[in-house]
Design a protein around this motif. Structure first.
Motif, PDB file in Angstrom:
ATOM      1  N   LYS A  17       0.834  -1.203   0.000  1.00 59.27           N
ATOM      2  CA  LYS A  17       0.000   0.000   0.000  1.00 59.27           C
ATOM      3  C   LYS A  17       0.866   1.250   0.000  1.00 59.27           C
ATOM      4  N   LEU A  18       1.909   1.254   0.829  1.00 57.96           N
ATOM      5  CA  LEU A  18       2.812   2.398   0.867  1.00 57.96           C
ATOM      6  C   LEU A  18       3.455   2.636  -0.493  1.00 57.96           C
ATOM      7  N   ALA A  19       3.877   1.557  -1.131  1.00 63.34           N
ATOM      8  CA  ALA A  19       4.616   1.673  -2.385  1.00 63.34           C
ATOM      9  C   ALA A  19       3.716   1.819  -3.600  1.00 63.34           C
ATOM     10  N   GLY A  20       2.425   1.552  -3.446  1.00 65.53           N
ATOM     11  CA  GLY A  20       1.522   1.595  -4.593  1.00 65.53           C
ATOM     12  C   GLY A  20       1.707   0.422  -5.523  1.00 65.53           C
ATOM     13  N   ILE A  21       2.019  -0.753  -4.977  1.00 69.94           N
ATOM     14  CA  ILE A  21       2.267  -1.952  -5.783  1.00 69.94           C
ATOM     15  C   ILE A  21       0.982  -2.756  -5.924  1.00 69.94           C
ATOM     16  N   GLN A  22       0.646  -3.116  -7.157  1.00 62.91           N
ATOM     17  CA  GLN A  22      -0.480  -4.008  -7.442  1.00 62.91           C
ATOM     18  C   GLN A  22       0.080  -5.343  -7.887  1.00 62.91           C
ATOM     19  N   VAL A  23      -0.199  -6.399  -7.145  1.00 58.88           N
ATOM     20  CA  VAL A  23       0.406  -7.692  -7.469  1.00 58.88           C
ATOM     21  C   VAL A  23      -0.426  -8.425  -8.507  1.00 58.88           C
ATOM     22  N   PRO A  24       0.189  -9.326  -9.295  1.00 56.68           N
ATOM     23  CA  PRO A  24      -0.569 -10.137 -10.265  1.00 56.68           C
ATOM     24  C   PRO A  24      -1.536 -11.083  -9.572  1.00 56.68           C
ATOM     25  N   ASP A  25      -2.553 -11.526 -10.318  1.00 55.37           N
ATOM     26  CA  ASP A  25      -3.542 -12.455  -9.766  1.00 55.37           C
ATOM     27  C   ASP A  25      -2.893 -13.745  -9.277  1.00 55.37           C
ATOM     28  N   ARG A  26      -1.874 -14.207  -9.963  1.00 53.45           N
ATOM     29  CA  ARG A  26      -1.209 -15.445  -9.554  1.00 53.45           C
ATOM     30  C   ARG A  26      -0.624 -15.304  -8.156  1.00 53.45           C
ATOM     31  N   VAL A  27      -0.086 -14.145  -7.856  1.00 53.15           N
ATOM     32  CA  VAL A  27       0.477 -13.903  -6.521  1.00 53.15           C
ATOM     33  C   VAL A  27      -0.622 -14.001  -5.467  1.00 53.15           C
ATOM     34  N   ASP A  28      -1.771 -13.382  -5.732  1.00 51.05           N
ATOM     35  CA  ASP A  28      -2.886 -13.446  -4.779  1.00 51.05           C
ATOM     36  C   ASP A  28      -3.283 -14.888  -4.493  1.00 51.05           C
ATOM     37  N   PHE A  29      -3.415 -15.698  -5.538  1.00 52.46           N
ATOM     38  CA  PHE A  29      -3.856 -17.078  -5.363  1.00 52.46           C
ATOM     39  C   PHE A  29      -2.812 -17.897  -4.597  1.00 52.46           C
ATOM     40  N   ILE A  30      -1.544 -17.698  -4.936  1.00 52.84           N
ATOM     41  CA  ILE A  30      -0.492 -18.442  -4.230  1.00 52.84           C
ATOM     42  C   ILE A  30      -0.480 -18.053  -2.759  1.00 52.84           C
ATOM     43  N   ARG A  31      -0.580 -16.772  -2.475  1.00 54.70           N
ATOM     44  CA  ARG A  31      -0.579 -16.317  -1.079  1.00 54.70           C
ATOM     45  C   ARG A  31      -1.767 -16.876  -0.306  1.00 54.70           C
ATOM     46  N   VAL A  32      -2.940 -16.839  -0.913  1.00 52.58           N
ATOM     47  CA  VAL A  32      -4.132 -17.352  -0.245  1.00 52.58           C
ATOM     48  C   VAL A  32      -3.978 -18.843   0.037  1.00 52.58           C
ATOM     49  N   MET A  33      -3.483 -19.585  -0.941  1.00 53.76           N
ATOM     50  CA  MET A  33      -3.345 -21.033  -0.772  1.00 53.76           C
ATOM     51  C   MET A  33      -2.414 -21.360   0.396  1.00 53.76           C
ATOM     52  N   LEU A  34      -1.259 -20.707   0.455  1.00 53.17           N
ATOM     53  CA  LEU A  34      -0.312 -21.003   1.538  1.00 53.17           C
ATOM     54  C   LEU A  34      -0.834 -20.510   2.888  1.00 53.17           C
ATOM     55  N   ALA A  35      -1.540 -19.373   2.883  1.00 57.70           N
ATOM     56  CA  ALA A  35      -2.114 -18.877   4.137  1.00 57.70           C
ATOM     57  C   ALA A  35      -3.130 -19.864   4.690  1.00 57.70           C
ATOM     58  N   GLU A  36      -3.952 -20.447   3.829  1.00 61.28           N
ATOM     59  CA  GLU A  36      -4.949 -21.404   4.296  1.00 61.28           C
ATOM     60  C   GLU A  36      -4.302 -22.715   4.743  1.00 61.28           C
ATOM     61  N   PHE A  37      -3.177 -23.095   4.123  1.00 60.56           N
ATOM     62  CA  PHE A  37      -2.442 -24.253   4.622  1.00 60.56           C
ATOM     63  C   PHE A  37      -1.999 -24.016   6.066  1.00 60.56           C
ATOM     64  N   PHE A  38      -1.518 -22.819   6.343  1.00 61.47           N
ATOM     65  CA  PHE A  38      -1.067 -22.536   7.705  1.00 61.47           C
ATOM     66  C   PHE A  38      -2.246 -22.367   8.667  1.00 61.47           C
ATOM     67  N   ARG A  39      -3.393 -21.941   8.174  1.00 62.03           N
ATOM     68  CA  ARG A  39      -4.575 -21.933   9.046  1.00 62.03           C
ATOM     69  C   ARG A  39      -4.898 -23.367   9.483  1.00 62.03           C
TER      70      ARG A  39
END
Length: 593
Positions: free
Chosen positions: A287-309
């Protein structure tokens, strides 16, 4: 039950200006100063003499700010880019949350170095107690009217206030430490509990009370946590939780690490959450840097976050059942965690603390064969969860030990700042993944598990169902993983793709500077909240246009959850406290930071 049969919060409204208009209608212009930030909420400075009036006004609105989500301080004395804000040597901020509006508000108060005192907000929100103690402990700002303003993170004998800018940040900046016998005796005596200091009586009308130390080294305390019990026989008359034994100064560390090199430190906050800790931090930096990540990044992050949940909830389930007397299930839950860690390790290279998310992306792309590993896991776990429910959760011993135990309602949960499964077990549908989707959660179909009794049993069954929903999310990541890069194409993304550094001299220079100094973030403030394993976790970042954070505030869910203990457990039995502690699902690194 799920959220389908409950009232859901309204759509999230970032930077909701409705409350600003309500404040301006109630208070004169001299009282209020607006600040522009990237926090996603209005930030309003108020004068000290109108602070309590303002907070009470917000708490009593028709659509109230029912939760004091966070309260902490900032040492402003070295900050250079303040952009016309009120003159302040120190600032105290109050982060308020409204369920009915599904929006937040931040109130700030400016203080001069020679007059560091504010009125206490404990009469408005009871959970202000520990937050004000921490601000006094780490900044030296006192709160008039606080019931017991004392050290909370540091030992009682500690000198100085560690989050001040003039306080050393490294051990090598202190004088050499020595522990003499006299000093050891002083420290031991300082740790002695004196009931009168806390307004407790040693004697009742017909009985003498016993004071029992549970912890800080007790298996049922789930870490270095001490709780002093005032007992009448087996009944808990009152208690005092004592934290700080695991305090490592994570927020102070952030002031001397580059934006990028602080990522591994975040893994150690909720040390069972793994990359779930990276997520709010990198999202706030982006948010500070104004970076918009690709959709693939969002999906990978969500998948690993749910594994750790899932891995966190499996540990909770096994140890919780063990706490109430069953030995076998913990071995099975650890076996299932091992299966999850095999997938995590194959993807990230590490197990518990991968520190794998990056500013603008992840460390590397998904390896070949990842999909087969994930598919095998999501086919395995649901059947195991069915077995756990049949063998353990429906067991009469566990039900007898937990149903109706440590019960609280939605109003009490909000007053104490409870989030996560502890809040949803009272029947309130509030999960940030649905209420305020982040990191692409709006692309996934899943339900929010709810219960209604708010007791130790309901907190358990909500987490079991959350694991099932995590499997649903992971399966959707598996079947719908977008193609594309694993890192945003942005100059502040660290590090840039290797092939770019070998082909473009400008990229190579940027890479060299970012590795040696770290990326320079624009001056400003940003905040990101996520639905972490144990409740809502957030990072509030202040940049002064440097390679390091000027102030990093880490708000963790476990801190308010432990503060709530006395209000819930008074009048119960010691055995009920053990079941209650297990049902909270906390780790002390998440409390103490």
């Amino acid at each position: 039950m799920t959220a389908d049969s409950a009232v859901s919060p309204p759509p999230y409204k970032a930077d909701d200006q409705d409350v600003v208009a309500e404040l301006q209608a109630r208070f004169d212009a001299e009282t209020l100063t607006l600040q522009t930030t990237r926090t996603g909420m209005p930030v309003v400075w108020v004068t000290r003499d109108r602070l309590i009036e303002t907070l009470r006004f917000l708490r009593d609105l028709p659509r109230p700010y029912v939760m004091l989500y966070d309260l902490h301080g900032i040492d402003e004395r070295l900050r250079t880019q303040r952009r016309g804000l009120p003159q302040a040597d120190f600032t105290v901020f109050y982060h308020l949350l409204s369920i009915e509006r599904n929006s937040d508000l931040m109130i700030k108060v400016a203080l001069a170095e020679d007059d560091l005192e504010l009125p206490s907000a404990t009469a408005i929100w009871p959970n202000a107690n520990w937050y004000e103690r921490e601000v006094w402990d780490l900044f030296g700002i006192s709160f008039r009217g606080h019931p017991h303003l004392s050290r909370i993170m540091m030992p009682p004998t500690w000198q100085g206030h560690p989050l001040r800018k003039d306080y050393p940040a490294r051990a090598t900046e202190f004088d050499p430490f020595s522990l003499t016998q006299a000093k050891q005796q002083l420290e031991e005596e300082a740790a002695r509990f004196n009931p009168e200091d806390w307004g407790m009586q040693r004697h009742g009308e017909h009985e003498d009370y016993m004071f029992l130390n549970l912890g800080p080294n007790h298996p049922s305390a789930h870490g270095a946590f001490r709780i002093i019990l005032q007992l009448d026989g087996e009944e808990i008359v009152d208690c005092v939780p004592d934290i700080g034994y695991h305090h490592r100064g994570a927020e102070k560390m952030a002031e001397r690490q580059s934006w990028h090199s602080f990522i591994p430190y975040t893994d150690r906050i909720d040390y069972l959450g793994g990359v779930m800790n990276n997520l709010p931090y990198v999202l706030a930096v982006e948010k500070l840097a104004g970076i918009q990540v690709p959709d693939r990044v969002d999906f990978i992050r969500v998948m690993l976050a749910e594994f750790f949940r899932i891995t966190s909830h499996l540990l909770f389930l096994g140890t919780y059942i063990q706490d109430v007397g069953a030995m076998t299930p913990v071995f099975f839950t650890f076996t299932d965690r091992q299966r999850a860690y095999q997938v995590i390790e194959a993807i990230t290279g590490f197990r518990m603390h991968p520190a794998w998310y990056r500013i603008g992306g992840v460390a590397h792309d998904l390896p070949r064969g990842w999909d087969a590993l994930v598919r095998e896991f999501v086919a395995w776990l649901p059947k195991r969860l069915d077995e756990y429910e049949k063998a353990a959760v429906h067991n009469s011993i566990l039900r007898g030990r937990t149903i109706g135990i440590a019960q609280y309602n939605t109003r009490e949960a909000l007053e104490w700042g409870v989030t996560g499964a502890g809040l949803r077990a009272t029947g309130l549908d509030f999960d940030l993944r649905k209420a305020r989707p982040y990191s692409g959660y709006e692309h996934f179909e899943f339900d929010i598990p709810l219960a209604h009794n708010g007791d130790a049993y309901d907190r358990c069954i909500v987490r079991i169902e959350e694991m099932r929903q995590s499997v649903r999310i992971i399966e959707q990541c598996l079947n719908n993983m977008p193609a594309g890069p694993y890192k945003a194409d942005h100059p502040l993304t660290t590090p840039p793709p290797k092939e770019r550094t070998l082909q473009h001299i400008e990229t190579l220079i940027t890479h060299f500077l970012q590795v040696s100094w770290g990326p320079v973030m624009p001056a400003g403030e940003s905040l990101q909240m996520i639905e972490a394993t144990k409740g809502i976790n957030s990072y509030y970042l202040t940049s002064d246009g440097s390679t390091m954070s000027y102030r990093t505030r880490i708000r963790t869910p476990s801190f308010p959850h432990l503060q709530q203990i006395p209000s819930v457990i008074r009048g119960s039995m010691v055995a009920d406290l053990i079941a209650y502690l297990g049902s909270i699902d906390f780790v002390m690194a998440d409390v103490d930071r």
